[in-house]
Every structure is written in C-alpha cells, then in structure tokens.
Design a protein around this motif. Structure first.
Motif, PDB file in Angstrom:
ATOM      1  N   GLU A 130       0.814  -1.219   0.000  1.00  6.58           N
ATOM      2  CA  GLU A 130       0.000   0.000   0.000  1.00  6.58           C
ATOM      3  C   GLU A 130       0.846   1.268   0.000  1.00  6.58           C
ATOM      4  O   GLU A 130       0.483   2.268  -0.632  1.00  6.58           O
ATOM      5  CB  GLU A 130      -0.932   0.011   1.218  1.00  6.58           C
ATOM      6  N   ALA A 131       1.960   1.255   0.731  1.00  6.96           N
ATOM      7  CA  ALA A 131       2.810   2.450   0.774  1.00  6.96           C
ATOM      8  C   ALA A 131       3.234   2.885  -0.621  1.00  6.96           C
ATOM      9  O   ALA A 131       3.351   4.087  -0.910  1.00  6.96           O
ATOM     10  CB  ALA A 131       4.050   2.174   1.630  1.00  6.96           C
ATOM     11  N   GLN A 132       3.454   1.919  -1.506  1.00  4.06           N
ATOM     12  CA  GLN A 132       3.952   2.229  -2.846  1.00  4.06           C
ATOM     13  C   GLN A 132       2.914   2.950  -3.705  1.00  4.06           C
ATOM     14  O   GLN A 132       3.272   3.602  -4.691  1.00  4.06           O
ATOM     15  CB  GLN A 132       4.413   0.954  -3.557  1.00  4.06           C
ATOM     16  N   VAL A 133       1.615   2.825  -3.353  1.00  2.24           N
ATOM     17  CA  VAL A 133       0.577   3.531  -4.115  1.00  2.24           C
ATOM     18  C   VAL A 133       0.019   4.733  -3.358  1.00  2.24           C
ATOM     19  O   VAL A 133      -0.651   5.577  -3.952  1.00  2.24           O
ATOM     20  CB  VAL A 133      -0.577   2.588  -4.525  1.00  2.24           C
ATOM     21  N   VAL A 134       0.301   4.821  -2.060  1.00  2.00           N
ATOM     22  CA  VAL A 134      -0.181   5.955  -1.258  1.00  2.00           C
ATOM     23  C   VAL A 134       0.840   7.095  -1.238  1.00  2.00           C
ATOM     24  O   VAL A 134       0.515   8.254  -1.489  1.00  2.00           O
ATOM     25  CB  VAL A 134      -0.510   5.502   0.180  1.00  2.00           C
ATOM     26  N   LEU A 135       2.090   6.781  -0.947  1.00  2.00           N
ATOM     27  CA  LEU A 135       3.102   7.816  -0.771  1.00  2.00           C
ATOM     28  C   LEU A 135       3.325   8.686  -2.009  1.00  2.00           C
ATOM     29  O   LEU A 135       3.544   9.903  -1.862  1.00  2.00           O
ATOM     30  CB  LEU A 135       4.415   7.185  -0.310  1.00  2.00           C
ATOM     31  N   PRO A 136       3.293   8.142  -3.236  1.00  5.92           N
ATOM     32  CA  PRO A 136       3.484   9.013  -4.400  1.00  5.92           C
ATOM     33  C   PRO A 136       2.399  10.072  -4.551  1.00  5.92           C
ATOM     34  O   PRO A 136       2.565  11.027  -5.323  1.00  5.92           O
ATOM     35  CB  PRO A 136       3.457   8.033  -5.584  1.00  5.92           C
ATOM     36  N   GLN A 137       1.297   9.909  -3.832  1.00 13.27           N
ATOM     37  CA  GLN A 137       0.206  10.872  -3.943  1.00 13.27           C
ATOM     38  C   GLN A 137       0.433  12.121  -3.099  1.00 13.27           C
ATOM     39  O   GLN A 137      -0.323  13.095  -3.232  1.00 13.27           O
ATOM     40  CB  GLN A 137      -1.114  10.212  -3.523  1.00 13.27           C
ATOM     41  N   TYR A 138       1.460  12.103  -2.246  1.00 11.10           N
ATOM     42  CA  TYR A 138       1.690  13.285  -1.412  1.00 11.10           C
ATOM     43  C   TYR A 138       2.361  14.366  -2.241  1.00 11.10           C
ATOM     44  O   TYR A 138       3.417  14.144  -2.842  1.00 11.10           O
ATOM     45  CB  TYR A 138       2.540  12.949  -0.186  1.00 11.10           C
ATOM     46  N   THR A 139       1.756  15.554  -2.270  1.00  5.80           N
ATOM     47  CA  THR A 139       2.265  16.646  -3.113  1.00  5.80           C
ATOM     48  C   THR A 139       2.968  17.733  -2.308  1.00  5.80           C
ATOM     49  O   THR A 139       3.500  18.684  -2.887  1.00  5.80           O
ATOM     50  CB  THR A 139       1.114  17.287  -3.916  1.00  5.80           C
ATOM     51  N   GLY A 140       2.978  17.603  -0.984  1.00  6.53           N
ATOM     52  CA  GLY A 140       3.660  18.577  -0.151  1.00  6.53           C
ATOM     53  C   GLY A 140       5.079  18.132   0.170  1.00  6.53           C
ATOM     54  O   GLY A 140       5.648  17.256  -0.479  1.00  6.53           O
ATOM     55  N   ASP A 141       5.637  18.746   1.186  1.00  2.90           N
ATOM     56  CA  ASP A 141       6.978  18.431   1.661  1.00  2.90           C
ATOM     57  C   ASP A 141       6.851  17.399   2.774  1.00  2.90           C
ATOM     58  O   ASP A 141       6.426  17.725   3.889  1.00  2.90           O
ATOM     59  CB  ASP A 141       7.658  19.709   2.168  1.00  2.90           C
ATOM     60  N   PHE A 142       7.220  16.160   2.479  1.00  6.72           N
ATOM     61  CA  PHE A 142       7.010  15.071   3.431  1.00  6.72           C
ATOM     62  C   PHE A 142       7.897  15.234   4.659  1.00  6.72           C
ATOM     63  O   PHE A 142       7.489  14.893   5.783  1.00  6.72           O
ATOM     64  CB  PHE A 142       7.268  13.721   2.755  1.00  6.72           C
ATOM     65  N   TYR A 143       9.097  15.750   4.466  1.00  6.56           N
ATOM     66  CA  TYR A 143       9.985  15.982   5.613  1.00  6.56           C
ATOM     67  C   TYR A 143       9.350  16.991   6.557  1.00  6.56           C
ATOM     68  O   TYR A 143       9.347  16.806   7.786  1.00  6.56           O
ATOM     69  CB  TYR A 143      11.352  16.478   5.152  1.00  6.56           C
ATOM     70  N   GLU A 144       8.796  18.050   6.011  1.00  7.78           N
ATOM     71  CA  GLU A 144       8.134  19.063   6.818  1.00  7.78           C
ATOM     72  C   GLU A 144       6.938  18.476   7.554  1.00  7.78           C
ATOM     73  O   GLU A 144       6.710  18.757   8.740  1.00  7.78           O
ATOM     74  CB  GLU A 144       7.683  20.220   5.927  1.00  7.78           C
ATOM     75  N   LEU A 145       6.173  17.648   6.859  1.00  3.06           N
ATOM     76  CA  LEU A 145       4.995  17.021   7.456  1.00  3.06           C
ATOM     77  C   LEU A 145       5.372  16.187   8.675  1.00  3.06           C
ATOM     78  O   LEU A 145       4.790  16.336   9.764  1.00  3.06           O
ATOM     79  CB  LEU A 145       4.292  16.148   6.415  1.00  3.06           C
ATOM     80  N   ILE A 146       6.337  15.292   8.520  1.00  2.00           N
ATOM     81  CA  ILE A 146       6.710  14.393   9.618  1.00  2.00           C
ATOM     82  C   ILE A 146       7.358  15.170  10.758  1.00  2.00           C
ATOM     83  O   ILE A 146       7.111  14.888  11.941  1.00  2.00           O
ATOM     84  CB  ILE A 146       7.635  13.273   9.103  1.00  2.00           C
ATOM     85  N   SER A 147       8.173  16.162  10.426  1.00  2.00           N
ATOM     86  CA  SER A 147       8.828  16.964  11.464  1.00  2.00           C
ATOM     87  C   SER A 147       7.792  17.683  12.324  1.00  2.00           C
ATOM     88  O   SER A 147       7.916  17.752  13.555  1.00  2.00           O
ATOM     89  CB  SER A 147       9.783  17.976  10.830  1.00  2.00           C
ATOM     90  N   ARG A 148       6.763  18.222  11.690  1.00  2.00           N
ATOM     91  CA  ARG A 148       5.723  18.922  12.431  1.00  2.00           C
ATOM     92  C   ARG A 148       4.913  17.960  13.297  1.00  2.00           C
ATOM     93  O   ARG A 148       4.509  18.289  14.415  1.00  2.00           O
ATOM     94  CB  ARG A 148       4.817  19.697  11.468  1.00  2.00           C
ATOM     95  N   LEU A 149       4.666  16.752  12.782  1.00  2.00           N
ATOM     96  CA  LEU A 149       3.941  15.763  13.580  1.00  2.00           C
ATOM     97  C   LEU A 149       4.739  15.371  14.822  1.00  2.00           C
ATOM     98  O   LEU A 149       4.193  15.249  15.923  1.00  2.00           O
ATOM     99  CB  LEU A 149       3.635  14.525  12.732  1.00  2.00           C
TER     100      LEU A 149
END
Length: 416
Positions: free
Chosen positions: A291-310
């Motif tokens: 599932e990760a292989q079809v979900v993660l490519p859909q993220y259009t923002g900055d993933f590093y920023e997202l996880i850091s904020r979480l």
C-alpha cells in the motif's frame, strides 16, 4: 540541508526514501539495510540489520541524521523509538508498549473488547484443546492468527472444517503452547486506512487503499504479504471513511492514551465494511507493503516538513493529489510465498520507466527474496492505470510471478 534515515529493506522503504527525496530540504536519505535495487540519486545504503538497535542509533549519530522514519515493524516492537528518544534523536514511530498493537494480536483484541471498538468475535488460546473448542464455537470459515509478528504471513483463513482441524493439529504438534487468536470470519469489503499520528494527538489520514493479499488471481491461493494495491478507493463513500475513522481509529488512539501508552507514528487500520458497519480486522504500526507504494506518491507537499511537524505535535495541512488512481503490481519470485526461488533476473529501472518502481528482495540484480519489485502506474481512472501497468509488465522479459487482476474491484465499479 537535512539527512533522513529509513529503517528497513523492502519496496515500502524504497517508496519512503523517494518521498523524502522529493523534499527540497532533504539532500540525503540513508536506508538501513536497504537492498541492491535502491540506486536513486541521493540515496545511500548502510548494511545495519533492522534488529541491531544500538547499531542503528550509532549510525544516526555518526551520520548526523536529522530524522529517522521506521518502515519495518520488528525494530518498533523491540523498542527502537524508546532508544532513539532517550538519545535525543528525532524518530517517527510508536513506543515499544504502543507497538504491541501489531506485536501482539491478543493485546489488540483485549484492547478492542475493553473499549467496545467494533471487531470480529474472537478467542485467544494456547492449547490444542482450547483451539478445538474455539473451532467448534465459530465453525467455518474461520480465521487463525499467530499472536506475534509473522511478517504479513501469520493469518490463515480456512473454509473446510477438516482442514481447520488439521491446521491446529499440525501447529500444536510443533509447539504445544502456541498462542493463537481465533476469530469469526467477517464478510464484506476490506480496505486500509493509514493515519499519521503526531504528539499531542495531531493526526492526518492518507487516501484509502485496498490491498490484494491472496497469491493468485480471483483472490485464490495462500495469503501473502500483499501482491498489489491501489489507491484511492473512490467507490467507497466519504461516509464510510468517516465512520471508520471516528468509530475505529480515533477510539483506538484514545484508548491507548487512557492506558498511558500514547501512540505516535503510522497506524495502519485494516477495516472490514460489514453489514453492521466497519470493523477492525487488524492494526499495524507502520505503513503496509504494497500500500505504501501507491499511497506515498500521492503526497504533493513536503514530506519531511509534514513528519517533522507531527513529531513536534504541531498542526499540519496534508496535501494529496486528487485526480488520479495509483495501481501497483508486485512481482514475486516463483514459488512465493511457500518456497521462493532465488536467482531470477530483476527488471531494471530503465526497463520500467516511465512508471514508478520500488525494489525489495534484490541482490546484484537478481531476486533474493519473496516479493521482489513493485511497479506502479497512475491515471485518471483505475481502468486506465491498470491497463498501463500491465502493458508495461507484459513487455518485460522476466520469470517473476504476479497477479493479473490488481484493482479489479475499482475497475468493476467504474464499468457499472
């Protein structure tokens, strides 16, 4: 600029690495231990086993890693997050006690029952006599789940009573005290919710996904770690998704907090939409593969920023594409899952381009495990994405095995 460590070796970790590399803040992603198929620019592999927690901690320190993301479940259940946090290292994942959601099926069933979170009726047993009584009580079809980690292969579904008895006899002949969760079989539509949970209860949800666990077409054959997936699941209504989140996901996060084991990281909720509403099938405490292989490519923002904020417990606005359906097909070694045969030539990135590709069991260009590579296409409909990915696979000169009907549910709904 930032450096990220991904822990794991499969196609899921490859997809995570690619997602972080799309961030303008990230210059280097280290994958430990990774596999030989991971050759992307900016990606480094370090051969530290996922169970070597001290070695991984020392790697993060010596490489001055800014953020660690745990892809694999085993180090989570061993307590890697606790170890990293004790060393003031930023890491995304649940604590050892919270990781019991995946590490112990009996822990999860007890939690769900205590807090009245909808799930299948079950019994936890550890003797052949108890297991036989449970079989008599539930009848067939019936679901057997080994209590601990089983790398996606710990679930057995049997529809024949004699086969179920034989399974139990064989299991307890090897270990007379095996802990087993026995469940009633739930009928309905299965789908997956991935929730990214930060400190202070901050939570976002990815697009829904649907996995294909059975080895062969038409959902036949043994259960596997997953032979393919697609996302989003457009034919499920927003109401169904919202019910699953409010009735299953949020109460589980709340229950863990009440038990003084707050959850952070990725919560994978396997859901069965039954006639009575959504029910929990299982939890994992990391992204699913494939599932990760079809979900993660859909993220259009900055993933590093997202996880850091979480990790910091800050509110976030997640950005996901809304136009396409992503379909991923897993190519596996012949004989998978029972007896994978190593040595088949693995398609190269050049052969698969322009489609997305994530490598798993690869060594020196040859198959070195069960699931070997995931090939992903996307288009404005599931039908077009499915056609695209299978057209590409048909052009490959490969001995690897795969299903020919990934995303059949979505394609069927588009035709009706």
């Amino acid at each position: 600029m930032k450096k990220v460590l991904i822990i794991g070796s499969g196609a899921r970790e490859h997809a995570l690495a690619q997602t972080f590399l799309r961030s303008e803040q990230v210059t280097t992603v280290i994958v430990a231990p990774g596999n030989d198929g991971m050759t992307d620019d900016g990606l480094k592999r370090m051969t530290v086993p996922v169970t070597d927690l001290l070695g991984l901690r020392d790697l993060a320190i010596s490489e001055a890693v800014d953020l660690t993301f745990v892809g694999n479940e085993e180090p989570l259940t061993l307590g890697i997050v606790d170890l990293f946090e004790a060393s003031d290292l930023a890491i995304f994942g649940p604590s050892k006690v919270a990781a019991q959601l995946e590490g112990s099926k009996s822990f999860t069933k007890d939690l769900l029952q205590k807090y009245a979170i909808p799930t299948a009726k079950s019994m936890t047993v550890d003797t052949l006599e108890q297991a036989t009584d449970a079989l008599q009580a539930f009848g067939v079809p019936i679901v057997f789940k080994l209590d601990g980690l089983a790398l996606g292969k710990g679930v057995t579904i049997l529809t024949d009573f004699m086969a179920a008895e034989a399974y139990l006899t064989d299991l307890y002949s090897k270990n007379t005290t095996t802990k087993l969760v026995i469940e009633e079989y739930l009928k309905g539509v299965e789908f997956s919710i991935f929730s990214l949970v930060g400190k202070n209860g901050v939570m976002i949800h990815t697009p829904l996904a649907q996995d294909h666990k059975r080895r062969f077409d038409q959902d036949k054959g043994p259960n596997t770690g997953g032979m393919g997936a697609y996302s989003p699941v457009r034919w499920l209504s927003d109401d169904v998704e919202n019910r699953a989140i409010t009735e299953l996901v949020e109460p589980t996060i709340s229950a863990l907090a009440q038990k003084d084991m707050p959850f952070t990281g990725v919560l994978y909720t396997g859901v069965m939409l039954t006639e009575e509403g959504p029910k929990v099938i299982e939890f994992n405490v990391r992204f699913g593969d494939p599932e990760a292989q079809v979900v993660l490519p859909q993220y259009t923002g900055d993933f590093y920023e997202l996880i850091s904020r979480l990790i910091a417990g800050q509110q976030v606005l997640a950005k996901w594409q809304e136009t396409d359906v992503y379909v991923g097909v897993v190519l596996a070694a012949a004989g998978y899952p029972e007896s994978p045969i190593k040595g088949a030539i693995v398609p190269s990135v050049a052969e698969v381009t322009p489609l997305l590709v994530n490598f798993a069991g690869v060594k020196a260009g040859l198959a070195n495990g069960g699931r070997v590579v995931t090939i992903v296409s996307h288009d404005i409909s599931a039908s077009l994405a499915q056609k695209s990915v299978y057209n590409k696979i048909s052009q490959l000169n490969t001995e690897l095995a795969y299903r020919h009907d990934i995303a059949y549910q979505a394609v069927s709904h588009e035709k009706n």
